[in-house]
Each structure stands twice: as C-alpha cells, then as structure tokens.
Scaffold this active site. Structure first.
Site: not given
Ligand code: EPZ
Length: 420
Positions: A22-23, A116, A121, A307, A399
């Site tokens: 998915k990701n 969410c 996020r 995840d 999802r």
């Molecule tokens: C991706 O989300 C995945 N989603 C998530 O999978 C996964 O858990 C996550 O990466 C971590 O591996 C998709 O790829 C669609 P991050 P993403 O940016 O990109 C903080 C699932 O269940 N952050 O690596 O949103 C954020 O709040 C989903 O399949 C900021 O602070 O994750 C989090 O605490 C859930 N500022 C951490 O970084 C930003 O601008 C990691 O987020 C961006 C992120």
C-alpha cells in the site's frame, strides 16, 4: 457500518500470495501525475486508500482504469492542480500529491491533511523541504497554495527526522528541479526505493534511494512507464502473526524477505520456525505457545516498523513472559491496548511504553478498530481467542488489508463480514 465476526481457535494453514505494498502504490500512483503521460502500475492492491487515490487522480483530470491489480493512469489529460478538502480528508497521505503537481504544472492547492487516529501528523518537514526547492507556500485557513515563482531549484535538504512522506515529496519535486538536490537523513524504507525505481523508469535521475542520502539530478521532463509494486511487508507480517498466534503454518508466496529482517528476527526469537526460499517465498510454522517476547522499540527502517507494533503486541500478549514495547514514531499508537485488555490481555501503558504480561489465552469480546494496524491486530487476537470476537469499524482495516476476511477464511479461519 461493517464488522468482522470471528470464532477463534482454528489454526491457520495454507498459502497466500502477498499483496502489493500500500505504502508504495500510493506514492507511485500520485507520482504518475508528474509524468503527464500514461503509466501502468501492476500489483496494485485493491484497498480503499487506493480507491481514494484514484478518485483524486480522476478529479485532477487524469483518465484512470483499474482491472484487478493493474491500474492505468493517463496523466496527459491533467486539468487541475487543486485537491478539494473532501478528498484530502478521505486519506491524509494525499499530501503526497504536492510534489507531483509541482513537477507537472508548477502549482498545487490542497488542504493541510490534519491529524488522524495515530497522531497529529504535522507536515512541517514537507513544507520545509519543498520551500528549500523554491516552492512558495501560502497557507490560509488550512488551505495550502503552492507555487514556484522561479521554478523548482535543486537544493541541499537536511530532514530533521527520516520522514517517509517528506522524503517522497522532496524526491519527486526534485526530479524536475534545475540542478542537483541532495536529501540527507532521508527515510530508508523499501517503499522509497520502489518509488525511485518507478521515477527512474520515467526518466528521472535518482541515486541512493533506500539509503540515508538521496541525490537527484533534475531533468526537463518525465515520460510514462510501467512498474510492478513491491510486496507489502506489513501485510506479510500480519499474516505470519496470524499463523503464529493460532499455532498454524503458512507459506507466503512472493514475500519481500529482505525487507523484513527486524520482523523475521522477532518471530524466530519467540519460537517460530521460519523457512526462506530462494524465490522469495517465506514459510512459518509454530506448534506451541510463543516463547518469551524480547522487548522491542519501533524505529525508522531498517528498525522494527511502527506499522507492525500492534501485531507484535498481540504476539506479546500470548507469549510466555513479560515484554516491553516502546513506540517511538507516533504519539498515539497504543489505541489497540484498551481493546486487547477487553479480551483478557494484561497490558500497562506509560506514555509511549507498553508493558505486556503474556497470558495463556485471550477470550472473545466486542472490540472497535480505531486505525488500520490496530484493527488488523484485533482480528489476529480474535483468531487466537476462545469464543467469539466482533471487530467493529472495519473500514479502517479495508484501507490497507486486501480482502482480509477472504484471505483468512481460505487459510481456515472462522470469520465473516457482517453489515451492522
Ligand atoms: C508513512 O507515513 C506511512 N504511510 C505510515 O504507514 C508509516 O507508519 C510511516 O510512514 C512511518 O513508517 C504511507 O506511506 C502512506 P512519517 P508518513 O512522515 O509519511 C512526524 C500505515 O498504517 N512528522 O515518516 O506520514 C510524524 O508525525 C501508515 O500504513 C513530522 O513531525 O510518516 C510522525 O511522528 C500509518 N513532520 C513521524 O514524523 C512532518 O512533516 C513519522 O512520520 C512529517 C512527519
């Protein structure tokens, strides 16, 4: 609203071909916009998040067809660079359309996705990275209007955290920038490398994706390409855990073994027999209670994936001994704990640390899925529990888990979907 009704206790046995990731599929489908051409994506999982992405592509004017696992996106008919709030709200990861739209037409208008179930996020790292590439972002009442007054310009970007989404948006936008972009502290998830492989097939010049530093040489245009999405490592882990908690055995066809080191290591340490085949297939067998569960903390790849944390907690809940699980990525990713407790799990939470005391048996209960991975973990618990478990709000699970109950039923589970 729909629920899963599960009668626990059946050991899962059989084989299953792992769904596409998915990701990986979501950013690749969005990135097709950057080519303004026709792209074909194979092994695209049939999920509601993919459906939401296809809805956005159609809203932007792309012609989209989906035949089973094959999606064709013709972005040559792009007519808009604006994603309405109703579609952004459908799926917060739609933020990934920023980079592609800026590549394609030099502008993007969308609303900040907001928080969410698993955390606030924020998107500050996306914004900082794109601004470094010359993007001007005006925010009014949550609406982000992005433009590139002087075009996209290559830059050095140092991410504060190895954010998956920020790495993807920066990498996509950088493909059309004048000059070279260097992204340091980049996320190293396999999905990043898969996205880069797709973009390079489209004519991009990306080096080092999947490592900590990514170098992108900007090019004038991208063209269409055909690509097959990598297998979903989290979906694979979920099914391996389903076999483990029901003391069964499973053969996963086409698993991405080398993307699963941390998860495979955990499964072997708690007593599962894993067999890896040269063609990528992965088999698991477990005939007894899970051994003591080592403490784990989630981390960016190649660490233990956040995840898979909820599924790991189900393993720990049934293991022989007490385990510590620390969630370091998201601030609100223990919402499955209260539901597991209703099933007899012994779990204490202090901030981002859960202390899990394994029990011999869980018992069925009515529980609520509150996010994708928590929901699929509750199904795992129901498969292992004595009695009947009803998991509500399973739209969360749809999802990310393709035909989840059909797959589990084929493996011997007593599970059905009920419209409530
Ligand atoms: C991706 O989300 C995945 N989603 C998530 O999978 C996964 O858990 C996550 O990466 C971590 O591996 C998709 O790829 C669609 P991050 P993403 O940016 O990109 C903080 C699932 O269940 N952050 O690596 O949103 C954020 O709040 C989903 O399949 C900021 O602070 O994750 C989090 O605490 C859930 N500022 C951490 O970084 C930003 O601008 C990691 O987020 C961006 C992120």
């Amino acid at each position: 609203m729909a629920s899963f009704v599960i009668h626990g206790g059946n050991p899962l046995r059989g084989e299953h071909t792992v769904q596409g990731a998915k990701n990986s599929a979501l950013p690749i489908l969005a990135a097709a916009v950057a080519t303004k051409s026709k792209c074909v994506v194979h092994r695209c999982p049939m999920l509601s998040d993919v459906t939401a992405t296809l809805q956005i592509l159609r809203h932007l004017g792309c012609r989209v067809t989906q035949t089973n696992g094959c999606v064709e996106v013709d972005a040559s008919t792009l007519t808009s660079a604006e994603i309405p709030m109703c579609l952004m709200r459908e799926m917060r990861s739609s933020i990934i359309f920023m980079g592609p739209l800026l590549c394609a037409v030099g502008e993007a208008t969308l609303c900040a996705p907001g928080g969410c179930e698993i955390g606030l996020r924020p998107i500050d790292m996306h914004v900082d990275a794109l601004c470094a590439l010359g993007v001007q972002i005006d925010e009014q009442n949550g609406l982000l209007r992005c433009t590139v007054p002087n075009g996209l310009i290559g830059a050095r970007i140092a991410l504060q955290f190895a954010s998956v989404g920020a790495t993807e948006n920066a990498m996509i936008a950088a493909t059309a920038a004048r000059g070279v972009t260097v992204i340091s502290n980049a996320a190293r998830e396999p999905e990043i490398a898969d996205l880069a492989r797709f973009l390079n097939r489209c004519g991009a010049r990306i080096h080092g994706a999947g490592e900590g530093v990514i170098v992108v040489e900007g090019v004038k245009t991208l063209h269409g390409a055909e690509h097959t999405v990598i297998p979903d490592r989290i979906a694979a882990m979920t099914l391996l855990c389903a076999a483990a908690v029901t003391k069964g055995e499973i053969l996963l066809r086409g698993a991405a073994q080398d993307h699963m080191d941390a998860m495979r290591n955990l499964l072997e340490r708690i007593g599962c027999t894993l067999r890896q085949f040269p063609n990528g297939d992965l088999a698991l067998k477990l005939k007894r209670r899970l051994d003591s569960f080592p403490s784990i903390h989630t981390a960016p790849y190649p660490g233990f994936p956040t995840d898979a944390q909820a599924a790991a907690m189900v393993l720990a809940s049934l293991a022989n001994g007490t385990a510590i699980i620390k969630e370091t990525i998201f601030e609100n990713r223990f919402r499955h704990v209260s539901e597991l407790r209703r099933m007899g799990a012994r779990i204490r939470v202090e901030e981002r640390v859960a202390v899990v005391e394994g029990v011999e048996k869980l018992h069925g209960a009515h529980v609520d899925a509150c996010d994708l991975r928590a929901g699929s973990a509750l199904v795992l618990a129901g498969l292992a529990a004595e009695g009947t478990t009803v998991v509500n709000n399973i739209w969360h699970i749809d999802r990310g888990c393709e035909q989840f109950e059909i797959t589990l039923k084929q493996l011997g589970a007593d599970i059905k979907r009920e419209e409530v």
